[in-house]
Motif scaffolding. Structure first.
Motif, PDB file in Angstrom:
ATOM      1  N   LEU A 219       0.827  -1.211   0.000  1.00  0.00           N
ATOM      2  CA  LEU A 219       0.000   0.000   0.000  1.00  0.00           C
ATOM      3  C   LEU A 219       0.860   1.260   0.000  1.00  0.00           C
ATOM      4  O   LEU A 219       0.547   2.233  -0.697  1.00  0.00           O
ATOM      5  N   LYS A 220       1.937   1.255   0.752  1.00  0.00           N
ATOM      6  CA  LYS A 220       2.802   2.431   0.845  1.00  0.00           C
ATOM      7  C   LYS A 220       3.593   2.647  -0.454  1.00  0.00           C
ATOM      8  O   LYS A 220       3.663   3.761  -0.961  1.00  0.00           O
ATOM      9  N   ARG A 221       4.160   1.557  -1.011  1.00  0.00           N
ATOM     10  CA  ARG A 221       5.023   1.651  -2.189  1.00  0.00           C
ATOM     11  C   ARG A 221       4.250   1.590  -3.504  1.00  0.00           C
ATOM     12  O   ARG A 221       4.773   1.961  -4.549  1.00  0.00           O
ATOM     13  N   ARG A 222       3.022   1.034  -3.435  1.00  0.00           N
ATOM     14  CA  ARG A 222       2.197   0.813  -4.629  1.00  0.00           C
ATOM     15  C   ARG A 222       2.874  -0.140  -5.609  1.00  0.00           C
ATOM     16  O   ARG A 222       2.700  -0.051  -6.813  1.00  0.00           O
ATOM     17  N   LEU A 223       3.636  -1.054  -5.052  1.00  0.00           N
ATOM     18  CA  LEU A 223       4.316  -2.095  -5.803  1.00  0.00           C
ATOM     19  C   LEU A 223       4.075  -3.419  -5.100  1.00  0.00           C
ATOM     20  O   LEU A 223       4.042  -3.468  -3.860  1.00  0.00           O
ATOM     21  N   GLY A 224       3.940  -4.481  -5.865  1.00  0.00           N
ATOM     22  CA  GLY A 224       3.751  -5.779  -5.245  1.00  0.00           C
ATOM     23  C   GLY A 224       3.814  -6.900  -6.255  1.00  0.00           C
ATOM     24  O   GLY A 224       3.994  -6.674  -7.451  1.00  0.00           O
ATOM     25  N   ILE A 225       3.657  -8.105  -5.749  1.00  0.00           N
ATOM     26  CA  ILE A 225       3.569  -9.274  -6.617  1.00  0.00           C
ATOM     27  C   ILE A 225       2.094  -9.487  -6.947  1.00  0.00           C
ATOM     28  O   ILE A 225       1.210  -8.920  -6.291  1.00  0.00           O
ATOM     29  N   PRO A 226       1.800 -10.285  -7.947  1.00  0.00           N
ATOM     30  CA  PRO A 226       0.398 -10.434  -8.372  1.00  0.00           C
ATOM     31  C   PRO A 226      -0.572 -10.798  -7.248  1.00  0.00           C
ATOM     32  O   PRO A 226      -1.666 -10.222  -7.171  1.00  0.00           O
ATOM     33  N   ILE A 227      -0.200 -11.698  -6.370  1.00  0.00           N
ATOM     34  CA  ILE A 227      -1.144 -12.111  -5.319  1.00  0.00           C
ATOM     35  C   ILE A 227      -1.418 -10.972  -4.331  1.00  0.00           C
ATOM     36  O   ILE A 227      -2.555 -10.775  -3.909  1.00  0.00           O
ATOM     37  N   SER A 228      -0.412 -10.195  -3.982  1.00  0.00           N
ATOM     38  CA  SER A 228      -0.652  -9.089  -3.048  1.00  0.00           C
ATOM     39  C   SER A 228      -1.468  -7.981  -3.722  1.00  0.00           C
ATOM     40  O   SER A 228      -2.335  -7.374  -3.087  1.00  0.00           O
ATOM     41  N   LEU A 229      -1.224  -7.727  -5.003  1.00  0.00           N
ATOM     42  CA  LEU A 229      -2.035  -6.742  -5.721  1.00  0.00           C
ATOM     43  C   LEU A 229      -3.477  -7.225  -5.855  1.00  0.00           C
ATOM     44  O   LEU A 229      -4.414  -6.424  -5.782  1.00  0.00           O
ATOM     45  N   ALA A 230      -3.658  -8.528  -6.025  1.00  0.00           N
ATOM     46  CA  ALA A 230      -5.008  -9.087  -6.107  1.00  0.00           C
ATOM     47  C   ALA A 230      -5.746  -8.928  -4.782  1.00  0.00           C
ATOM     48  O   ALA A 230      -6.949  -8.638  -4.764  1.00  0.00           O
ATOM     49  N   VAL A 231      -5.040  -9.091  -3.670  1.00  0.00           N
ATOM     50  CA  VAL A 231      -5.662  -8.902  -2.352  1.00  0.00           C
ATOM     51  C   VAL A 231      -6.105  -7.456  -2.192  1.00  0.00           C
ATOM     52  O   VAL A 231      -7.226  -7.182  -1.748  1.00  0.00           O
ATOM     53  N   VAL A 232      -5.258  -6.514  -2.567  1.00  0.00           N
ATOM     54  CA  VAL A 232      -5.625  -5.090  -2.505  1.00  0.00           C
ATOM     55  C   VAL A 232      -6.846  -4.840  -3.386  1.00  0.00           C
ATOM     56  O   VAL A 232      -7.808  -4.203  -2.956  1.00  0.00           O
ATOM     57  N   TYR A 233      -6.826  -5.354  -4.605  1.00  0.00           N
ATOM     58  CA  TYR A 233      -7.921  -5.158  -5.554  1.00  0.00           C
ATOM     59  C   TYR A 233      -9.230  -5.709  -4.996  1.00  0.00           C
ATOM     60  O   TYR A 233     -10.269  -5.044  -5.038  1.00  0.00           O
ATOM     61  N   MET A 234      -9.177  -6.908  -4.448  1.00  0.00           N
ATOM     62  CA  MET A 234     -10.398  -7.525  -3.911  1.00  0.00           C
ATOM     63  C   MET A 234     -10.909  -6.773  -2.693  1.00  0.00           C
ATOM     64  O   MET A 234     -12.126  -6.581  -2.548  1.00  0.00           O
ATOM     65  N   CYS A 235     -10.021  -6.324  -1.825  1.00  0.00           N
ATOM     66  CA  CYS A 235     -10.451  -5.579  -0.634  1.00  0.00           C
ATOM     67  C   CYS A 235     -11.104  -4.250  -1.016  1.00  0.00           C
ATOM     68  O   CYS A 235     -12.150  -3.896  -0.469  1.00  0.00           O
ATOM     69  N   VAL A 236     -10.498  -3.549  -1.949  1.00  0.00           N
ATOM     70  CA  VAL A 236     -11.089  -2.278  -2.399  1.00  0.00           C
ATOM     71  C   VAL A 236     -12.420  -2.543  -3.094  1.00  0.00           C
ATOM     72  O   VAL A 236     -13.395  -1.821  -2.866  1.00  0.00           O
ATOM     73  N   SER A 237     -12.479  -3.593  -3.908  1.00  0.00           N
ATOM     74  CA  SER A 237     -13.738  -3.897  -4.597  1.00  0.00           C
ATOM     75  C   SER A 237     -14.852  -4.208  -3.599  1.00  0.00           C
ATOM     76  O   SER A 237     -15.994  -3.796  -3.805  1.00  0.00           O
ATOM     77  N   HIS A 238     -14.528  -4.895  -2.529  1.00  0.00           N
ATOM     78  CA  HIS A 238     -15.543  -5.178  -1.505  1.00  0.00           C
ATOM     79  C   HIS A 238     -16.029  -3.895  -0.845  1.00  0.00           C
ATOM     80  O   HIS A 238     -17.218  -3.767  -0.547  1.00  0.00           O
ATOM     81  N   ARG A 239     -15.112  -2.938  -0.644  1.00  0.00           N
ATOM     82  CA  ARG A 239     -15.500  -1.665  -0.018  1.00  0.00           C
ATOM     83  C   ARG A 239     -16.470  -0.874  -0.886  1.00  0.00           C
ATOM     84  O   ARG A 239     -17.282  -0.111  -0.362  1.00  0.00           O
ATOM     85  N   ILE A 240     -16.413  -1.055  -2.206  1.00  0.00           N
ATOM     86  CA  ILE A 240     -17.336  -0.325  -3.083  1.00  0.00           C
ATOM     87  C   ILE A 240     -18.530  -1.183  -3.487  1.00  0.00           C
ATOM     88  O   ILE A 240     -19.291  -0.811  -4.374  1.00  0.00           O
ATOM     89  N   GLY A 241     -18.676  -2.331  -2.842  1.00  0.00           N
ATOM     90  CA  GLY A 241     -19.873  -3.138  -3.048  1.00  0.00           C
ATOM     91  C   GLY A 241     -19.766  -4.228  -4.110  1.00  0.00           C
ATOM     92  O   GLY A 241     -20.771  -4.860  -4.435  1.00  0.00           O
ATOM     93  N   LEU A 242     -18.583  -4.457  -4.640  1.00  0.00           N
ATOM     94  CA  LEU A 242     -18.374  -5.545  -5.616  1.00  0.00           C
ATOM     95  C   LEU A 242     -17.786  -6.735  -4.869  1.00  0.00           C
ATOM     96  O   LEU A 242     -16.726  -6.629  -4.293  1.00  0.00           O
ATOM     97  N   ARG A 243     -18.459  -7.855  -4.917  1.00  0.00           N
ATOM     98  CA  ARG A 243     -17.997  -9.052  -4.223  1.00  0.00           C
ATOM     99  C   ARG A 243     -17.217  -9.936  -5.180  1.00  0.00           C
ATOM    100  O   ARG A 243     -17.752 -10.850  -5.801  1.00  0.00           O
ATOM    101  N   LEU A 244     -15.928  -9.641  -5.336  1.00  0.00           N
ATOM    102  CA  LEU A 244     -15.076 -10.435  -6.197  1.00  0.00           C
ATOM    103  C   LEU A 244     -14.480 -11.595  -5.407  1.00  0.00           C
ATOM    104  O   LEU A 244     -14.237 -11.473  -4.207  1.00  0.00           O
ATOM    105  N   THR A 245     -14.257 -12.688  -6.078  1.00  0.00           N
ATOM    106  CA  THR A 245     -13.592 -13.835  -5.447  1.00  0.00           C
ATOM    107  C   THR A 245     -12.447 -14.283  -6.345  1.00  0.00           C
ATOM    108  O   THR A 245     -12.442 -14.029  -7.549  1.00  0.00           O
ATOM    109  N   GLY A 246     -11.496 -14.955  -5.728  1.00  0.00           N
ATOM    110  CA  GLY A 246     -10.377 -15.488  -6.491  1.00  0.00           C
ATOM    111  C   GLY A 246     -10.790 -16.723  -7.274  1.00  0.00           C
ATOM    112  O   GLY A 246     -11.849 -17.305  -7.028  1.00  0.00           O
TER     113      GLY A 246
END
Length: 80
Positions: free
Chosen positions: A50-77
């Protein structure tokens, strides 16, 4: 598909929300994969991702899914 430089509009509200999410995370905030230091441990620690805005695919996917849940989109892996 790569994120576009401007948030496209769509008549489908889910596609519009995903386009907006892609625009904010990848264009405005510049989240991206760390291809130069892939094995750097900071790419796996969410606080550093979150601080660096850099990551590996799985960590970026976790960020993406968490943000999507906050805006009402229920994404799953895949295989969830």
């Amino acid at each position: 598909a790569s994120p576009s430089s401007s948030a496209p509009s769509s008549s489908d509200p889910v596609r519009s929300a995903l386009a907006a999410l892609n625009h904010v995370l990848f264009i405005q905030l510049s989240f991206q994969g760390d291809s130069e230091r892939y094995y750097d441990a900071r790419n796996s620690f969410i606080n550093d991702v979150l601080k660096r805005r850099l990551g590996i695919p799985i960590s970026l996917a976790v960020v993406y899914m968490c943000v999507s849940h906050r805006i009402g989109l229920r994404l799953t892996g895949v295989n969830a």
